[in-house]
Motif scaffolding. Structure first.
Motif, short mmCIF file in Angstrom:
data_model
loop_
_atom_site.label_atom_id
_atom_site.label_comp_id
_atom_site.label_asym_id
_atom_site.label_seq_id
_atom_site.Cartn_x
_atom_site.Cartn_y
_atom_site.Cartn_z
N ALA A 114 0.83 -1.21 0.00
CA ALA A 114 0.00 0.00 0.00
C ALA A 114 0.86 1.26 0.00
CB ALA A 114 -0.94 -0.01 1.19
N ARG A 115 1.97 1.21 0.76
CA ARG A 115 2.88 2.37 0.79
C ARG A 115 3.51 2.60 -0.58
NH1 ARG A 115 5.87 0.88 6.51
NH2 ARG A 115 4.21 1.69 7.89
N ARG A 116 3.91 1.52 -1.22
CA ARG A 116 4.50 1.66 -2.56
C ARG A 116 3.47 2.15 -3.58
NH1 ARG A 116 9.89 0.17 -3.37
NH2 ARG A 116 10.76 -0.24 -1.29
N VAL A 117 2.24 1.72 -3.42
CA VAL A 117 1.17 2.18 -4.32
C VAL A 117 1.01 3.70 -4.19
CG1 VAL A 117 -1.33 2.18 -4.70
CG2 VAL A 117 -0.10 0.02 -4.46
N VAL A 118 1.04 4.20 -2.97
CA VAL A 118 0.94 5.64 -2.74
C VAL A 118 2.11 6.37 -3.40
CG1 VAL A 118 1.03 7.46 -1.00
CG2 VAL A 118 -0.40 5.45 -0.62
N ASP A 119 3.31 5.80 -3.28
CA ASP A 119 4.50 6.41 -3.90
C ASP A 119 4.36 6.46 -5.42
OD1 ASP A 119 5.62 6.71 -1.42
OD2 ASP A 119 6.88 4.91 -1.54
N VAL A 120 3.88 5.35 -5.99
CA VAL A 120 3.73 5.28 -7.45
C VAL A 120 2.69 6.29 -7.93
CG1 VAL A 120 2.94 3.83 -9.37
CG2 VAL A 120 4.50 2.89 -7.66
N LYS A 121 1.58 6.38 -7.23
CA LYS A 121 0.53 7.33 -7.61
C LYS A 121 1.06 8.77 -7.57
CE LYS A 121 -3.72 6.60 -6.27
NZ LYS A 121 -4.93 6.31 -5.47
N ALA A 122 1.89 9.06 -6.60
CA ALA A 122 2.47 10.41 -6.52
C ALA A 122 3.37 10.69 -7.72
CB ALA A 122 3.27 10.56 -5.22
N GLU A 123 4.17 9.70 -8.12
CA GLU A 123 5.06 9.87 -9.28
C GLU A 123 4.26 10.00 -10.57
OE1 GLU A 123 8.29 10.39 -9.23
OE2 GLU A 123 8.27 10.25 -7.05
#
Length: 292
Positions: free
Chosen positions: A271-280
């Motif tokens: 979930a944390r990585r998903v948030v990071d990807v969405k930000a990028e």
């Protein structure tokens, strides 16, 4: 090489008795939008310059200024507006007779009245003037496009850097996803032992539950598509054709895939990585809004 929709270019030259200046500036826009400021007597140039610039620029809101100063006035002719001059003389005579004024008006006095003397210029050779304007416009467009290319190169580097960051997170998600299934299996067995003690487990039932969970949280299809989208994005960024609309659609698809991963993955780290990807992806989306 991609281009930014933001640019500026200016050129000026003296050609055959004319001082011609062409200035271009643009900002991002969904389509090609053109506006110009051209001296009224040279309005015939508007459509020509619009078509010419559109042949070089496919997207963006472009403002164009064209200044034309004619240095050679030998072809100008001054003519008398006889109808108006006659009316002025008649009015002056009326004043003279009615008020008994001294008749001290003459050529100098009458010629100073508005529009008695009219300046006429020889008709412009429109095609010849367009050739001159076009030659100056070429220099302005060259500078204009060069600036858009420089801005585009910076945008390309930024987008590629963010794409690599996304790939790093995708790689982590691909490795982490199978581990979540194993963790679920271990927790399920532990939980069942807590509930029934040392009674033998129904392994078939456990396997079935884990299989259902694994299918539910599987994100392999989404990560494969996400990788494919990033490969396409990279190829678009190396294209010599306008790709702004294509990249915009592609980023929407990337966002769709990561949202699906986020909804499937029942794991804090993913979930944390998903948030990071969405930000990028959002930062990439902001950049490509200005790509031609």
């Amino acid at each position: 090489m991609i281009k930014s929709m933001t640019g500026f270019g200016r050129a000026s030259a003296e050609l055959d008795g004319y001082v011609i200046t062409v200035e271009l500036k643009s900002v991002n826009h969904r389509y090609f939008e053109f506006s110009s400021r051209i001296p009224r007597q040279y309005g015939f140039l508007d459509e020509k310059i619009k078509s010419y610039i559109n042949s070089k620029v496919s997207r963006g809101k472009v403002d164009c200024f064209i200044g034309i100063e004619a240095l050679n006035t030998e072809a100008a002719e001054v003519v008398v507006n006889n109808t108006l001059a006659q009316a002025y003389v008649k009015a002056l005579k009326e004043l003279e007779e009615k008020y008994e004024l001294k008749a001290d008006y003459g050529v100098n006095a009458v010629s100073r009245f508005p529009d008695v003397l009219v300046t006429k210029k020889a008709e412009e050779d429109e095609e010849a003037l367009w050739i001159k304007v076009k030659s100056v416009a070429d220099e302005a467009i060259e500078k204009f496009v060069a600036m858009r290319l420089r801005e585009g190169e910076k945008m390309r580097d930024d987008v590629l850097s963010r794409a690599e960051t996304i790939l790093s997170s995708v790689e982590y998600i691909e490795k982490r996803s199978p581990e979540t299934v194993k963790e679920y299996n271990d927790k399920l067995i532990e939980r069942v032992h807590e509930l029934i003690g040392d009674v033998s487990l129904d392994e078939a039932r456990i396997i079935q539950e884990v299989a259902i969970y694994a299918d539910k949280v599987a994100v392999a299809e989404e990560t494969v598509r996400l990788r494919s989208h990033i490969d396409q994005l990279k190829s678009f960024l190396d294209s010599d054709e306008p790709v702004g609309r294509k990249t915009d659609f592609l980023v929407q698809e990337m966002n769709r895939e990561i949202n699906t991963i986020g909804s499937k993955a029942n794991d804090v780290e993913i979930a944390r990585r998903v948030v990071d990807v969405k930000a990028e992806i959002e930062k990439i989306r902001e950049q490509i809004q200005n790509i031609e």
